[in-house]
Design a protein around this motif. Structure first.
Motif, mmCIF file in Angstrom:
data_model
loop_
_atom_site.group_PDB
_atom_site.id
_atom_site.type_symbol
_atom_site.label_atom_id
_atom_site.label_comp_id
_atom_site.label_asym_id
_atom_site.label_seq_id
_atom_site.Cartn_x
_atom_site.Cartn_y
_atom_site.Cartn_z
ATOM 1 N N LEU A 139 0.846 -1.195 0.000
ATOM 2 C CA LEU A 139 0.000 0.000 0.000
ATOM 3 C C LEU A 139 0.885 1.250 0.000
ATOM 4 C CD1 LEU A 139 -3.058 0.705 0.252
ATOM 5 C CD2 LEU A 139 -2.614 1.075 2.681
ATOM 6 N N TYR A 140 1.915 1.210 0.844
ATOM 7 C CA TYR A 140 2.862 2.331 0.920
ATOM 8 C C TYR A 140 3.542 2.531 -0.443
ATOM 9 C CZ TYR A 140 7.533 4.247 1.627
ATOM 10 O OH TYR A 140 8.692 4.958 1.476
ATOM 11 N N LEU A 141 3.952 1.419 -1.090
ATOM 12 C CA LEU A 141 4.608 1.532 -2.400
ATOM 13 C C LEU A 141 3.660 2.140 -3.425
ATOM 14 C CD1 LEU A 141 6.610 -1.833 -2.697
ATOM 15 C CD2 LEU A 141 7.518 0.426 -2.278
ATOM 16 N N ARG A 142 2.429 1.656 -3.413
ATOM 17 C CA ARG A 142 1.413 2.158 -4.346
ATOM 18 C C ARG A 142 1.207 3.665 -4.145
ATOM 19 N NH1 ARG A 142 -1.899 -1.732 -7.051
ATOM 20 N NH2 ARG A 142 -1.728 -3.553 -5.726
ATOM 21 N N LEU A 143 1.067 4.063 -2.855
ATOM 22 C CA LEU A 143 0.813 5.478 -2.558
ATOM 23 C C LEU A 143 1.993 6.357 -2.944
ATOM 24 C CD1 LEU A 143 -1.009 5.184 0.890
ATOM 25 C CD2 LEU A 143 -2.013 5.706 -1.343
ATOM 26 N N SER A 144 3.196 5.770 -2.886
ATOM 27 C CA SER A 144 4.365 6.584 -3.252
ATOM 28 C C SER A 144 4.713 6.412 -4.737
ATOM 29 C CB SER A 144 5.557 6.241 -2.355
ATOM 30 O OG SER A 144 5.819 4.862 -2.443
ATOM 31 N N GLY A 145 3.773 5.863 -5.506
ATOM 32 C CA GLY A 145 3.925 5.793 -6.965
ATOM 33 C C GLY A 145 4.833 4.679 -7.445
ATOM 34 N N GLN A 146 5.159 3.720 -6.558
ATOM 35 C CA GLN A 146 6.022 2.605 -6.985
ATOM 36 C C GLN A 146 5.202 1.344 -7.199
ATOM 37 O OE1 GLN A 146 9.686 2.416 -4.430
ATOM 38 N NE2 GLN A 146 8.671 4.126 -3.445
ATOM 39 N N LYS A 147 5.873 0.350 -7.821
ATOM 40 C CA LYS A 147 5.163 -0.892 -8.119
ATOM 41 C C LYS A 147 5.114 -1.782 -6.872
ATOM 42 C CE LYS A 147 5.318 -4.365 -11.546
ATOM 43 N NZ LYS A 147 6.243 -5.262 -12.130
#
Ligand SMILES: CCCCCCCCCCCCCCCC(=O)SCCNC(=O)CCNC(=O)[C@H](O)C(C)(C)COP(=O)(O)OP(=O)(O)OC[C@H]1O[C@@H](n2cnc3c(N)ncnc32)[C@H](O)[C@@H]1OP(=O)(O)O
Ligand SMILES: NC(=O)C1=CN([C@@H]2O[C@H](COP(=O)(O)OP(=O)(O)OC[C@H]3O[C@@H](n4cnc5c(N)ncnc54)[C@H](OP(=O)(O)O)[C@@H]3O)[C@@H](O)[C@H]2O)C=CC1
Length: 518
Positions: free
Chosen positions: A369-377
C-alpha cells in the motif's frame, strides 16, 4: 596402500555437474589437495548465451579457487571442458571427445542432476535417470576406468524411517517407466505424477531412487560407489569456512529469515536437522573414489553405498538451528532488512497459518500500500507468494526425522592414514554446530548476497530504525484501540480505570516499602 593424493597423481578424472554447487567444490579440492592429478575433464553445456569455455573460465575466476590460484596459478591447464548436454542422446558428446574420454579416463564423478523439487517428472527422469544410464554406457567403453562414483541423496528413500546403506527395490521398474512416459503427453504425465511418486514428496527424490537402481545394475561390470548426502550446506573448513553460492535447501530460508521476511515456518523443533557441510561431502567422495578404485579387484560385485549424514553421529535440531541463525543475523545483520530478524518455527499447522497472516501477509499488504501510494510498483506480496511456495516444498524435510546408518562412512575413515584423515576430513564428530551456523550465515551474506562486512554498522543502524518504527507503530495501534474501544464503551472504561488504579496502588505500595527500608 597409496595415500589418496598419491592415488590421484597422474589420473584423468571425468566430472559431470562441475559448474554446480558441489561440483565446483570437488574440482577445487582435487586441484588443491591432489596437485599431481593429470587432467579434469568437465562435461559442461553452454548456457545463458555463454559458451562452455566461457562458463568454465568464469567458474575458475570465482573466490572459491583463490587458494588453488595461489598454490598454482596455471591450474586451469589441467581442466578440459567437454561440450555435453546430458538430456540429449549419447549425452551430445562429439565422437572425437568420446574417443578421447574412452581412451584415458580413470575415474568418474557423476554430480549432475536436477535438484528442483517442482521439476516435471519427464525432465527429472531424463536428467536424473536416463542421463545416468547413458553415462554408465559410456563408462563401460572406457578402457582404463577404475571407479564410478555416483552422487545420490540421503532422501532417495525418504519413504522409509530407517535407511541402511543398501539399494532398496525401486518404486517402479525404471525401463518400464521410461518407455511409458515416452509416448505420453506432458499433461497426462502431470496428472499421474502424484500417483507415481506415492509417499515421496517430489519428483527429485523419486528419480534419484530410480537412478540408484540403474547404477546398481551396472555394478557387476564397473566398480561403483554411491554417496548419499543429506542436506548439503555451506563449507565447514575448506577452502574457507562458510562458502555457499546458492539459495537451495536451508540457505534460502536462512537468508529470508535474516532479511526479516520469513517470520514463521512449519518445522519440528525437536527433529534432527541433518545438515552436512559441502567440504565434508566432497572429502568423503574423493576418499570413496580412492577406496573403490584401490579395492576394485577385491570387491564383491555390488555398489558400496555411503550414507553421508550427521544425525546419527553429531545430532543438531531445527529448534537449535533457528536459535543460532537468529542470533547470528542479529550480530551480523544483512543489509536493507525488511523487518528485524525474528523467525519462529512451529509444528502446529494452525499456528503457522495464523503467523503467516499476521507476520507475512499483513505487513506485505501495508508495505505494498505504501509503495502504491508513493507511486512505486507493489512487490512484497509477490515475494511472499514465492517464499511460501519454496518453504511449502521444504517443510516435508524439516517436519520429521530419519535414521541413517552410516557404518560405511566410519569404515572408510578407518582405512585412511592419519595424514589423509586430516587432508580429507569427514569426521563430523568434530563439527561445532554453533560456530558452523555462524559461519554459514556470514557466508550467505558475503558469497550469496555479495554484501560487504564493512557495512555491518550501517545494517545495525537500519535494524535500530526498524525497531523504532515498530515501537511507533505499536504505540499508534494502542492509541487507536483506546479511541475505538475504550472511549466508546463504559465497560472497557471501567476495566481500564481498574487496571490503572491497580498499577497506581502497586506503585504507592512499592514507594512506601522502599522508604521504610531506607
Ligand atoms: C530460521 C529458520 C530455520 C529453519 C530452517 C528450515 C530449513 C529446511 C530446509 C530443508 C531442506 C531440505 C533439503 C532436502 C535435501 C535435498 O535433497 S537437497 C536438494 C535441495 N534442492 C532444493 O533445495 C531445490 C529447491 N528449489 C526449488 O525446487 C525451486 O527453486 C523453487 C523453490 C520451487 C522455486 O522455483 P521458482 O519459483 O521457479 O524459482 P527459481 O527459478 O528456482 O528461482 C528464482 C529466483 O529465486 C531465487 N530463489 C530460489 N530459491 C529461493 C529460496 N528458497 N529463497 C529465496 N530465493 C530463492 C533464485 O536464486 C532465483 O533468483 P534469480 O535468478 O531470479 O535472481
Ligand atoms: N545440494 C544438496 O543439498 C544436495 C545435493 N545432492 C546431489 O548432489 C549432486 C549435486 O548437487 P548440487 O551441486 O547441489 O546441484 P546444482 O544444481 O548446483 O548443480 C547441478 C549440476 O548439474 C548440471 N546439469 C544440470 N542439467 C544438465 C544438463 N542437462 N546437461 C549438463 N549438465 C547439467 C548443472 O549444470 P548447469 O550449470 O549447466 O546448469 C550443474 O553443474 C546432485 O546429484 C544432487 O542430487 C544430494 C543431496 C543434497
Amino acid at each position: 596402500m597409496a595415500s589418496i593424493a598419491d592415488y590421484y597423481a597422474g589420473k584423468n578424472v571425468l566430472i559431470t555437474g562441475a559448474t554446480g554447487f558441489m561440483g565446483k567444490v570437488l574440482v577445487e579440492k582435487l586441484l588443491r589437495s591432489c596437485p599431481e592429478v593429470r587432467t579434469l575433464y568437465l562435461l559442461v553445456r553452454p548456457k545463458a548465451g555463454q559458451s562452455m569455455q566461457e562458463r568454465v573460465s568464469d567458474m575458475m575466476k570465482c573466490k572459491l579457487f583463490d587458494r588453488v590460484r595461489e598454490d598454482n596459478p596455471d591450474f586451469h591447464q589441467k581442466i578440459v571442458p567437454i561440450s555435453s548436454e546430458l538430456t540429449q542422446p549419447a549425452l551430445a558428446i562429439s565422437p572425437e571427445d568420446v574417443e578421447r574420454l574412452t581412451s584415458c579416463v580413470n575415474i568418474i564423478f557423476h554430480c549432475a542432476a536436477t535438484i528442483r523439487f517442482d521439476e516435471p517428472l519427464k525432465h527429472a527422469l531424463q536428467l536424473n535417470v536416463i542421463a545416468t544410464q547413458q553415462l554408465l554406457s559410456l563408462a563401460q567403453q572406457m578402457h582404463h576406468l577404475q571407479a564410478f562414483i555416483h552422487i545420490s541423496t540421503a532422501y532417495a528413500n525418504c519413504n522409509r524411517r530407517h535407511i541402511d546403506e543398501i539399494i532398496y527395490p525401486p518404486p517402479v521398474e525404471p525401463k518400464k517407466l521410461i518407455d511409458s512416459l515416452e509416448w505420453m503427453e506432458d499433461s497426462i504425465v502431470r496428472d499421474i505424477t502424484p500417483r507415481l511418486i506415492g509417499e515421496r514428496p517430489n519428483t527429485y527424490t523419486y528419480t534419484k531412487a530410480l537412478a540408484e537402481c540403474v547404477v546398481q545394475r551396472e555394478s557387476s561390470k564397473l566398480s561403483i560407489g554411491i554417496i548419499r548426502p543429506s542436506i548439503v550446506g555451506a563449507s565447514w573448513q575448506e577452502p574457507f569456512p562458510g562458502w555457499i553460492d546458492n539459495f537451495n535447501g536451508p540457505s534460502g530460508v536462512f537468508i529470508a529469515a535474516g532479511k526479516g521476511i520469513l517470520r514463521t515456518m512449519r518445522a519440528n523443533n525437536d527433529a534432527v536437522a541433518d545438515l552436512i557441510p559441502v567440504d565434508v561431502v566432497i572429502n568423503l567422495t574423493l576418499a570413496a573414489g580412492w577406496y573403490t578404485a584401490v579395492h576394485r579387484l577385491t570387491f564383491p560385485p555390488a555398489a558400496l553405498v555411503y550414507n553421508c549424514t550427521t544425525g546419527g553421529i553429531n545430532p543438531f535440531h531445527w529448534g537449535e538451528i533457528e536459535h543460532h541463525v537468529m542470533s547470528s543475523f542479529k550480530r551480523n545483520p544483512l543489509e536493507q532488512a525488511f523487518r528485524r530478524p525474528n523467525a519462529n518455527i512451529t509444528s502446529n499447522y494452525l499456528m503457522n497459518q495464523y503467523w503467516i497472516l499476521v507476520s507475512h501477509k499483513f505487513p506485505a499488504l501495508i508495505y505494498d500500500l505504501y509503495l502504491r501510494l508513493s507511486g512505486q510498483k507493489p512487490q512484497m506480496m509477490r515475494i511472499f507468494n514465492r517464499l511460501h511456495k519454496a518453504i511449502g516444498l521444504l517443510e516435508y524435510f524439516s517436519s520429521q526425522d530419519w535414521e541413517w546408518n552410516s557404518e560405511n562412512m566410519s569404515m572408510l575413515m578407518s582405512h585412511l592414514s592419519p595424514e589423509d584423515r586430516k587432508t580429507f576430513n569427514f569426521d563430523v564428530r568434530q563439527l561445532n554446530w554453533p560456530e558452523y551456523i555462524e559461519n554459514y550465515c556470514i557466508g550467505t551474506k558475503k558469497y550469496v548476497l555479495n554484501e560487504d562486512m564493512s557495512d555491518i554498522p550501517a545494517a545495525r543502524q537500519h535494524l535500530r530504525k526498524l525497531r523504532n518504527i515498530r515501537y511507533t507503530f505499536n504505540t499508534l495501534l494502542l492509541v487507536f484501540i483506546w479511541r475505538v474501544f475504550i472511549a466508546r464503551s463504559q465497560m472497557a472504561r471501567n476495566i481500564w480505570y481498574f487496571v490503572v488504579s491497580l498499577c497506581f496502588k502497586f506503585l504507592s505500595y512499592f514507594r512506601a516499602s522502599s522508604t521504610l527500608t531506607n
